[in-house]
Design a protein around this motif. Structure first.
Motif, PDB file in Angstrom:
ATOM      1  N   THR A 114     -80.964 -46.680 -22.264  1.00 18.63           N
ATOM      2  CA  THR A 114     -79.903 -47.004 -21.530  1.00 18.63           C
ATOM      3  C   THR A 114     -79.148 -48.088 -22.318  1.00 18.63           C
ATOM      4  OG1 THR A 114     -80.692 -45.665 -19.708  1.00 18.63           O
ATOM      5  CG2 THR A 114     -78.746 -47.152 -19.398  1.00 18.63           C
TER       6      THR A 114
ATOM      7  N   HIS B 266     -91.836 -47.322 -28.690  1.00 23.06           N
ATOM      8  CA  HIS B 266     -92.861 -47.584 -28.029  1.00 23.06           C
ATOM      9  C   HIS B 266     -94.380 -48.180 -28.712  1.00 23.06           C
ATOM     10  CE1 HIS B 266     -92.187 -45.669 -24.159  1.00 23.06           C
ATOM     11  NE2 HIS B 266     -91.243 -44.565 -24.699  1.00 23.06           N
TER      12      HIS B 266
ATOM     13  N   LYS C  90     -84.612 -48.437 -21.766  1.00 18.35           N
ATOM     14  CA  LYS C  90     -84.493 -48.953 -23.216  1.00 18.35           C
ATOM     15  C   LYS C  90     -83.470 -48.204 -23.596  1.00 18.35           C
ATOM     16  CE  LYS C  90     -88.595 -47.694 -24.335  1.00 18.35           C
ATOM     17  NZ  LYS C  90     -89.156 -47.197 -22.957  1.00 18.35           N
TER      18      LYS C  90
ATOM     19  N   SER D  30     -92.224 -46.459 -20.159  1.00 22.33           N
ATOM     20  CA  SER D  30     -91.390 -44.996 -20.115  1.00 22.33           C
ATOM     21  C   SER D  30     -90.522 -45.330 -18.802  1.00 22.33           C
ATOM     22  CB  SER D  30     -92.199 -43.950 -20.104  1.00 22.33           C
ATOM     23  OG  SER D  30     -91.476 -42.741 -20.357  1.00 22.33           O
TER      24      SER D  30
HETATM   25  N1  LIG Z   1     -76.775 -41.573 -16.043  1.00 24.11           N
HETATM   26  C1  LIG Z   1     -77.755 -41.525 -15.455  1.00 24.11           C
HETATM   27  N2  LIG Z   1     -78.031 -41.169 -14.126  1.00 24.11           N
HETATM   28  C2  LIG Z   1     -79.208 -40.985 -13.421  1.00 24.11           C
HETATM   29  N3  LIG Z   1     -80.180 -41.545 -13.974  1.00 24.11           N
HETATM   30  C3  LIG Z   1     -80.421 -42.094 -15.250  1.00 24.11           C
HETATM   31  C4  LIG Z   1     -78.992 -42.077 -16.210  1.00 24.11           C
HETATM   32  N4  LIG Z   1     -79.416 -42.454 -17.088  1.00 24.11           N
HETATM   33  C5  LIG Z   1     -80.622 -42.580 -17.328  1.00 24.11           C
HETATM   34  N5  LIG Z   1     -81.342 -42.610 -16.006  1.00 24.11           N
HETATM   35  C6  LIG Z   1     -82.851 -43.004 -15.454  1.00 24.11           C
HETATM   36  O1  LIG Z   1     -82.744 -44.204 -15.802  1.00 24.11           O
HETATM   37  C7  LIG Z   1     -84.195 -44.488 -16.343  1.00 24.11           C
HETATM   38  C8  LIG Z   1     -84.145 -45.024 -17.623  1.00 24.11           C
HETATM   39  O2  LIG Z   1     -83.880 -44.199 -18.662  1.00 24.11           O
HETATM   40  P1  LIG Z   1     -83.871 -44.415 -20.296  1.00 24.11           P
HETATM   41  O3  LIG Z   1     -83.858 -43.170 -20.920  1.00 24.11           O
HETATM   42  O4  LIG Z   1     -83.155 -45.310 -20.556  1.00 24.11           O
HETATM   43  O5  LIG Z   1     -85.421 -44.834 -20.200  1.00 24.11           O
HETATM   44  P2  LIG Z   1     -86.503 -45.080 -21.393  1.00 24.11           P
HETATM   45  O6  LIG Z   1     -87.095 -46.583 -21.283  1.00 24.11           O
HETATM   46  O7  LIG Z   1     -85.604 -45.293 -22.795  1.00 24.11           O
HETATM   47  O8  LIG Z   1     -87.417 -44.177 -21.407  1.00 24.11           O
HETATM   48  P3  LIG Z   1     -88.239 -43.409 -22.220  1.00 24.11           P
HETATM   49  O9  LIG Z   1     -89.246 -44.482 -23.195  1.00 24.11           O
HETATM   50  O10 LIG Z   1     -89.270 -42.547 -21.662  1.00 24.11           O
HETATM   51  O11 LIG Z   1     -87.474 -42.635 -23.469  1.00 24.11           O
HETATM   52  C9  LIG Z   1     -84.771 -43.103 -16.259  1.00 24.11           C
HETATM   53  O12 LIG Z   1     -85.531 -42.910 -15.261  1.00 24.11           O
HETATM   54  C10 LIG Z   1     -83.534 -42.091 -16.262  1.00 24.11           C
HETATM   55  O13 LIG Z   1     -83.959 -40.893 -15.750  1.00 24.11           O
END
Ligand SMILES: Nc1ncnc2c1ncn2[C@@H]1O[C@H](COP(=O)(O)OP(=O)(O)OP(=O)(O)O)[C@@H](O)[C@H]1O
Length: 804
Positions: free
Chosen positions: A278, A426, A276, A272
């Motif tokens: 992003t 996940h 991913k 998490s």
């Molecule tokens: N524009 C942004 N500015 C600051 N932080 C960001 C931004 N976009 C994403 N983040 C941070 O970057 C990290 C990765 O976010 P992301 O949603 O891509 O993760 P994820 O792997 O998809 O998580 P999850 O599995 O929980 O959905 C997180 O801590 C998020 O808060």
């Protein structure tokens, strides 16, 4: 793709190749007789030599090698060691120098990926047992006729895709012998990367994009160069750093490169917050990067997003469908919005319902579906346009293992049909079904990319349980260590990334970013209004409450006033009468403002996710806002009508002219409601969620009460503020209609002993409520001006939400 001219070059039983460039020039046939042949421009490196002319410049010194394999030949990129500059592709899938590709009779291999700027090698082997089935129509002559291109069976050049209109474009020649393309479509035409506005002149070598298809003009022939079925994605060195609230750098993506071949099923996993979503949004072109590029078939995705808009399907983490519509309605509205107006909606819907296996639930309201079914509806909406590239963010979250398996199998099937599927998940139970696994560690570090089965080997795990990789990569230092180890491992990084990543040296001659295709305002307006109206009617209790709230408030006031009759002055000397009448009018205004805000404050924010997704496809802001204005305007009109009727029943009309009064009151209340709805919509576009929208209600109401000019006399800056209030102009108009100034007692002598007239102190500015038509019109005009301003600002706020 097939042979250039649709016919095969007949030779003795000897395999051969011919080359065709964008201008339609043909080289060859080159007979393949030896065990090893090399094709290129450099006679020292190649035996099949291509001339050093400008039109063949895409061919490298040593472009390709051919070695015998059975009765056929295998083609390799470059000299089987060093790749060529513009690489070799079969349906946009890269051919490597090491593995190569076994050729089949009729097969077409492309040099260069940039659509419209490539050379095609066609392989023929007359003695082959297997022959590739050619497409029915691959080219059409434009000479001396008008050629209709479209989905219709009667079209001269038929392009079968849901995003293509029946009669999409027409090509005629003008009196100077030039070919002119006229766009007749819903989803637009792009010529040489530029959107066609009505007409475009075509030149030899011009590329035309229609839906997923790419056509090329070669002399007098129009050729289908690409059916768009195979999209390859190359992500190169994606790096993204953002600043947190304290100004500290956070790395979201660390130098990620991924080559994704057409038809591959790619799964992105990781802990998490690893990045991913992003990464997925970056691959989709929605997120900017500090460094790196995402290319689709060799073209910069972010620059060319308007061309690819309709070919990309995206199911975000959140749901993108209205819960108060049935599955069938959701799909029908989506089809009407996204597909050409001449499409057979029923047919497209049925096709998708079968794909997502929801036929038996088509009449169920979305809110009554299970989590898995809901996700499938979101997928169905996207599948309507038959996307060639399909992104899904956690569509299996919250599903039981059985449903997860079914969903993964469905995605696998979709990829086998030629779609490139990229999925964030996940759940690791079924990831063995994918072709490529991406494992992301914290900080957007790429820890693995390759076949899922080999991930276990790479991480050196004993069991086949993928969940162990999560545990293995819990620690940030471990993530960085593994990411470096992966980059240095030639068995993985080199094999699955470096060798497959396309770095073409050719550039398109595109001058500027292609413009977005604007859909028909009227068409979208009518679809959106219909959908919005239907959604409102699905909640009759809410509509009922919205309609009766203000009338009930007015009835309550009537009861509170008991036998007092406002507006009709009984005692000429009653100094409190004008103030009382004004207070009653103020309650009318407040009732209208209250219900206007209550009806509109959530209306944009509550569907902001759906709006975002639809806007990314083709939703027009004007059509969207106009649909809100029209349906809420009708609701506002009904509300004002009910309020006016209640007023007519509960209050005696002023003696002047009953008809003018009630008609004027109705107009005033409608204008008040309409401008308040505009204010509510504007705030709804501004706030981030429904809670914020609800919390803003008192903030919006209080100034309307304080600066209305009824409770307090407005002077100085207060007066300026009052001009910004809807309440000021609403009460102004209502006061003018009942003639408030006439209710203020005239100055009279207090007693015969004191003949000088003395004014009774009433704190009402008579000019605000002057009972003349110009004052009334000014008040109405200002209410309208308020509406225009609010709707105008809403447009800007919505526009600012545009990602691309
Ligand atoms: N524009 C942004 N500015 C600051 N932080 C960001 C931004 N976009 C994403 N983040 C941070 O970057 C990290 C990765 O976010 P992301 O949603 O891509 O993760 P994820 O792997 O998809 O998580 P999850 O599995 O929980 O959905 C997180 O801590 C998020 O808060």
């Amino acid at each position: 793709m097939t042979n250039a001219s649709g016919s095969k070059t007949v030779l003795a039983q000897i395999p051969s190749i011919i080359l065709r460039n964008n201008q339609g020039e043909i080289l060859g046939p080159f007979e393949l007789t030896r065990d090893l042949h090399r094709l290129g421009r450099n006679a020292e490196k190649a035996d099949l030599v291509v001339p050093e002319s400008k039109t063949w410049m895409l061919v490298s010194g040593c472009q390709a090698s051919f070695t015998t394999e059975g009765n056929d030949y295998r083609i390799y990129d470059g000299d089987q060691v060093k790749p060529s500059s513009n690489r070799l592709f079969s349906n946009n899938t890269l051919i490597t120098p090491k593995e190569g590709l076994l050729l089949q009779d009729g097969m077409e291999i492309t040099i260069g990926t940039v659509t419209g700027n490539h050379i095609i090698i066609t392989y023929s082997n007359p003695s082959a047992n297997q022959t590739l089935k050619p497409l029915k129509t691959t080219s059409i002559s434009l000479k001396n006729k008008s050629v209709v291109i479209g989905r219709d069976t009667q079209a001269n050049l038929r392009l079968d895709a849901p995003t293509v209109s029946r009669y999409h474009a027409i090509i005629d020649s003008n009196n100077q012998g030039k070919y002119i393309l006229t766009d007749r479509s819903t989803n637009g035409v792009f010529v040489n990367g530029q959107k066609v506005t009505n007409q475009a002149i075509l030149f030899n070598g011009s590329t035309i994009r229609i839906g997923p298809y790419t056509l090329i003009l070669q002399g007098d022939d129009l050729l289908i160069a690409d059916t768009g079925d195979n999209i390859r994605l190359d992500a190169k060195n994606l790096h993204r750093v953002v600043k947190d609230k304290q100004g500290k750098n956070i790395t979201l993506l660390t130098d990620i490169s991924l080559p994704i071949d057409p038809g591959q099923f790619v799964v992105i996993v990781g802990g998490s917050g690893a990045g991913k979503s992003t990464l997925m949004r970056t691959l989709l072109g929605l997120e900017p990067v500090n460094n790196g590029i995402v290319e689709l078939n060799g073209e910069d995705l972010r620059k060319n997003f308007n061309i690819y808009r309709n070919l990309i399907g995206y199911v975000p983490q959140y749901d993108i469908v209205h819960s108060n519509l049935t599955v069938k309605e959701v799909l029908d509205y989506a089809a009407k919005l996204r597909l050409p107006f001449d499409i057979n909606i029923e047919q497209e819907r049925e096709k998708v319902l079968t794909q997502i296996e929801l036929k038996e639930r088509e009449n169920t309201l979305v809110k009554n579906l299970s989590g898995g079914q809901l996700k499938r509806v979101s997928m169905g909406v996207e599948l309507l346009a038959d996307p060639k590239l399909f992104f899904l963010d956690e569509p299996t979250s919250g599903l039981d293992p059985g449903l997860d398996k079914k969903m993964m199998e469905l995605l696998k099937t979709l990829s086998e049909e030629g779609r490139t599927i990229i999925l964030v998940t996940h759940t690791t139970l079924n990831i063995h079904l994918c072709d490529r696994l991406v494992f992301l560690g914290k900080g957007g570090n790429l820890c693995y990319f390759g076949p899922p089965q080999e991930a276990i080997t790479f991480f050196g795990l004993k069991s086949n349980n993928f969940a162990n990789i999560y545990i293995h990569l819990e620690d940030k230092n471990k993530v960085e260590e593994e990411s470096i180890r992966f980059k240095d491992d030639s068995n993985f990084y080199d094999k699955y990334i470096t060798q497959h990543l396309v770095q073409v040296s050719t550039q398109t001659n595109q001058k500027s970013k292609p413009k977005k295709v604007n859909s028909s305002f009227l068409q979208q307006f009518s679809i959106l209004s219909q959908r919005y109206g239907q959604l409102l009617l699905r909640d009759p209790l809410n509509i009922g409450l919205t309609l009766i709230t203000a009338p009930l408030g007015i009835i309550a006031m009537r009861i509170a006033l008991s036998d007092i009759i406002p507006f009709n002055l009984a005692d000429d000397n009653d100094p409190s009468f004008a103030t009382l009448s004004l207070k009653v009018l103020f309650v009318f205004t407040c009732a209208a403002i209250w219900v206007g805000l209550a009806s509109s404050l959530q209306e944009i924010v509550k569907e902001s996710k759906i709006y975002q997704r639809e806007r990314l496809v083709n939703l027009g802001i004007c059509a969207y806002l106009a649909s809100k204005a029209s349906i809420l305007g009708i609701l506002g009109f009904l509300q004002s009508l009910l309020i006016s009727l209640t007023i007519l029943i509960c209050f005696k009309a002023p003696e002047s002219n009953q008809f003018t009064w009630i008609l004027g009151t109705e107009i005033t209340l409608f204008l008040t409601l309409f401008s308040t709805i505009g204010l509510g919509i504007m705030v709804s576009a501004f706030v981030k969620n429904i809670t914020q929208a609800n919390s803003s209600l008192p903030l919006l109401l209080l100034p309307q009460i304080i600066f209305s000019g009824v409770l307090f006399k407005m002077t100085g800056i207060g007066k300026l503020f009052s001009w910004l209030m809807i309440s000021r102009w609403s009460v102004g108009a209502l006061g003018s209609l009942v003639d408030i100034p006439s209710m203020i007692p005239e100055a009279k002598p207090i007693s015969p002993l004191n003949p000088a007239p003395v004014e009774v102190p009433v704190d009402i500015p008579t000019e605000v409520y002057a009972a003349d038509s110009s004052n009334l019109l000014i008040n109405w005009g200002l209410l309208l001006l308020h509406s225009f301003l609010y709707w105008g600002v809403t447009y800007i706020l919505q526009k600012r939400k545009d990602i691309l």
